[in-house]
Each structure stands twice: as C-alpha cells, then as structure tokens.
Design a protein around this motif. Structure first.
Motif: not given
Length: 419
Positions: A36-49
């Motif tokens: 994410h833009s704050d460079r701290l928040t990192v996520t993955s889309p659940v539906l991709m899994w």
C-alpha cells in the motif's frame, strides 16, 4: 500455491503450482501481494487464494489425477496472515454448489477483502498497547512466546477493530491462512492449530489456550471469533462433499489440521530434540526443537507441531546472504571459489579477530553497522585483511546464531565421538 501428492512410501507422484502474478493477472499483485501507499501495509486478496485453489484442482483433474485414492490431506500456510469471514458465511461454505468453482460461491463471504500478511508492519501503535496492557514486552513473551510483533495476528485484529469497528462486528470467524485453507476443504470453519496459533501474540504457549488478557487488549468478543485451538496433528474430519461431487475425492478422505510454514518446516525436516536447522537465505532463519524454552525479547517460541508437549524456537537474522555476497564482492572479486579458498586459508577462531556485520538494521539483535574487534579486544578496527574479514563474517554470523539459540533455552550437547 503448491500441491504435492505422495504415496505410502513417501514417493512423490504429483507436483504442481499456481503462480499468483502470472496465472491470476486479474488481481494485479506483485509477488502475490499489494504494497500500500504507506509502504507499511501489505495485503493479499483472499479471493485470489480461493481462485488459485480452484485452478490447481482443475489442473490436476485435467491431467487425470485420481482423487479417489487420496486418503488424507493437510497443508501449510504463510504464518501471520489472517482471514475475516463475514456473518452467515459458514452456511455458504457448507452448502457450496459443486456446479460452481468455489471462488464464485464465496465471493461475498469476507468482511476484509484484502488479508493482512506476514510482510505487514503497520501496527506499531497496537504492539505498544498490547505490551503495555501485559506489563511489558518480556511479560508478553513469557505468556505468548514472543514480544509484540507488527505482523502478528493479535495486533492486526486490534488495528482492524480500532479503525473499523463495524467491519469487526460483521466478522463471525477469524482464520489464519492455514486454518482458512483447511476450512475450504472441510466445508466448515477449521480450528487454528497450536503451532501456527503461537505466532499471534494471543495463545498461552504453556496452557495451549487463548490468553484472556491478550484477547481483551486487542478487541472485544475475540475468543468466540477465534474458536478453540487444537493440536497440530488433529484429524479435523472428512472432506466436504463439494470435493467428492466435483473432483471425485473419496468421502472418507480425512482433513488433518493445517499449520504455519515455519512449523511445517520443522516437521518436514524431521527435526528431533537437540537438532537445529538453518536456512541460509536473504534472511537467515534458524529453527530448533526445544524441551524447556526461555522466551526472550528476540526470537520466537512456538508450540511444536509434532509433539504438543515440547516447543520449537525460531530466530530470524536479516543480514543473511546479501551481507555474505557484499563481503564476497569486496574481498573475493565476486567469486565464491575465492571466498571459500580465503576462508580455508585461515584458522578456526581467526586468531582472535572477530566481526559483526549488519548492512541493514538487524532483527536479532537490534543493531546496525560493521563492528570489528581484534585479538587485543580493540573496538575501533577500520578493516581486516581480506581473508581475515571473510572468516570474521562467517564465524560472527554462526556465533550469533548459537548465542541467541542458547538464550532461548537451547543446550549445546557434548559431541559424541562414537557417533
């Protein structure tokens, strides 16, 4: 997402994988994640899994894989990621139509569509609050096996609750990535196992139960949303009828609790008491089987996935292969052969010359910079001869691993010459 099938002799009979970026381009991830833009928040889309699971099973089906022969399945998920199921989702999961790929049935099931994962470091304030509520970092480590870490699930839940209490209220179950994947196969919410659960800052590692104080410090009504933890080798039940109808799995196929990737490595390496495994990568990771741990501010103590009465310790060192490559380039003309020759040309103990090398802020311990000490214990040593530098690096790295392992309760056994 990777799959491997083995027979009763442990021979590999099938292997395949789905690459998130390449095979599921519609999710637009890089390295399977969103930074994410704050460079701290990192996520993955659940539906991709979920879609990746659909995709890998369809690949197996089209290759003629015989699902009816599968007697049991289990899995490992990246530690510290979490999934948030919306109220009413259990019914959708139980009643998913075998006519549809699973991701279509589950697309409305998640109150948080992008899951926080192990790379996320956006919860510093929640970590401080948790440590404060527990009477300090060491007391928290003594209960849960680790001081507060930003990627750990308890702190991620606390952030979601504080930033969006409505989303938290709409969540009926919180899974780890491992128990989430197990839930997809089980057709109902799978419990969190002790081993992966001890990477959350929420589980009392001695009693194998949630710590009420930690839960209360993170969010209200959390125990109900987590369910009861179970031993890592528990048989959770038979596979969901969805898979029998869609892929031809036997209804008797058992689902065994899934666990985190680190505990799974300990099990997969067949470590036993007294063993240490070291993974030399961008970060060096050390994990070991331990009987009587002493949780510290550095490193993690997790419940052992193979034996619920014992523990595993995990230490991570950030200055791993990149540091070794930098010294190789500086002192051995970029050649591993030259590096090895230089190392062999010096004696063990390096004539009393010692070095600790941290190009980036180290995790274990929290330190940065190059620190050299010569045989006279002088601390301001601007440089060593090249071959001395190389041995100082290697010996310093491995000495640090031993020292920090002993701090966590590891005992170096006397070498048995008859072995």
């Amino acid at each position: 997402l990777k799959v491997i099938a083995i027979d009763e002799q442990l021979r590999v009979i099938y292997e395949d994988n789905v690459h998130f970026d390449k095979d599921l381009p519609e999710f637009k991830t890089q390295g399977g994640v969103y930074i994410h833009s704050d460079r701290l928040t990192v996520t993955s889309p659940v539906l991709m899994w979920v879609k990746a699971l659909d995709m890998i099973l369809e690949k197996m089906k089209s290759s003629g894989f015989n699902f009816s022969q599968v007697r049991a399945l289990s899995g490992a998920g990246q530690q510290h990621g979490s999934v948030y199921w919306k109220k009413g989702s259990i019914q959708i999961l139980k009643n998913a139509s075998s006519e549809l790929p699973l991701h279509q049935s589950l697309k409305g099931c998640f109150s948080v569509s992008n899951s926080p994962i192990w790379m996320d470091s956006s919860t510093a304030s929640q970590c401080r609050e948790l440590e404060k509520a527990m009477g300090g970092a060491q007391l928290l480590a003594s209960v849960t096996g680790s001081r507060a870490y930003e990627r750990f699930t308890g702190n991620q839940i606390a952030k979601i609750y504080s930033q969006n209490p409505e989303v938290y209220k709409q969540t009926e179950r919180i899974s780890l990535v491992s128990s989430f994947a197990a839930s997809l196969f089980l057709g109902t919410y799978a419990p969190i196992d002790y081993s992966d659960g001890s990477g959350m800052n929420l589980l009392q590692i001695w009693e194998k139960a949630w710590s009420k104080s930690c839960l209360d410090a993170c969010a209200p009504g959390l125990e109900e949303k987590l369910g009861c933890p179970v031993p890592s080798h528990s048989v959770l039940g038979p596979i969901s009828p969805y898979y029998s109808q869609r892929y031809g799995f036997s209804p008797d196929c058992k689902i065994v609790a899934f666990t985190g990737d680190n505990p799974a490595s300990l099990a997969g390496m067949r470590l036993q008491e007294g063993d240490i495994a070291i993974s030399l990568g961008t970060s060096d990771t050390l994990f070991l089987w331990i009987q009587e741990p002493t949780p510290a501010l550095e490193g993690h103590i997790l419940c052992n996935p193979v034996d619920s009465q014992t523990y595993m310790a995990l230490l991570c060192f950030k200055n791993g292969s990149l540091m070794r490559e930098r010294i190789r380039d500086d002192c051995a003309s970029g050649s591993w052969d030259e590096f090895s020759k230089a190392l062999s040309s010096t004696v063990a103990g390096n004539d009393g010359n010692l070095g600790f090398y941290f190009d980036v802020m180290e995790i274990t311990p929290e330190a940065v910079g190059i620190h050299r000490f010569n045989r006279d214990n002088q601390k301001v040593v601007p440089s060593f001869p090249k071959e001395v530098e190389i041995r100082a690096l290697i010996e310093g790295q491995f000495m640090a691993k031993r020292i920090h392992a002993e701090k966590l309760g590891y005992k170096v056994c006397k070498y048995d010459e008859s072995y």
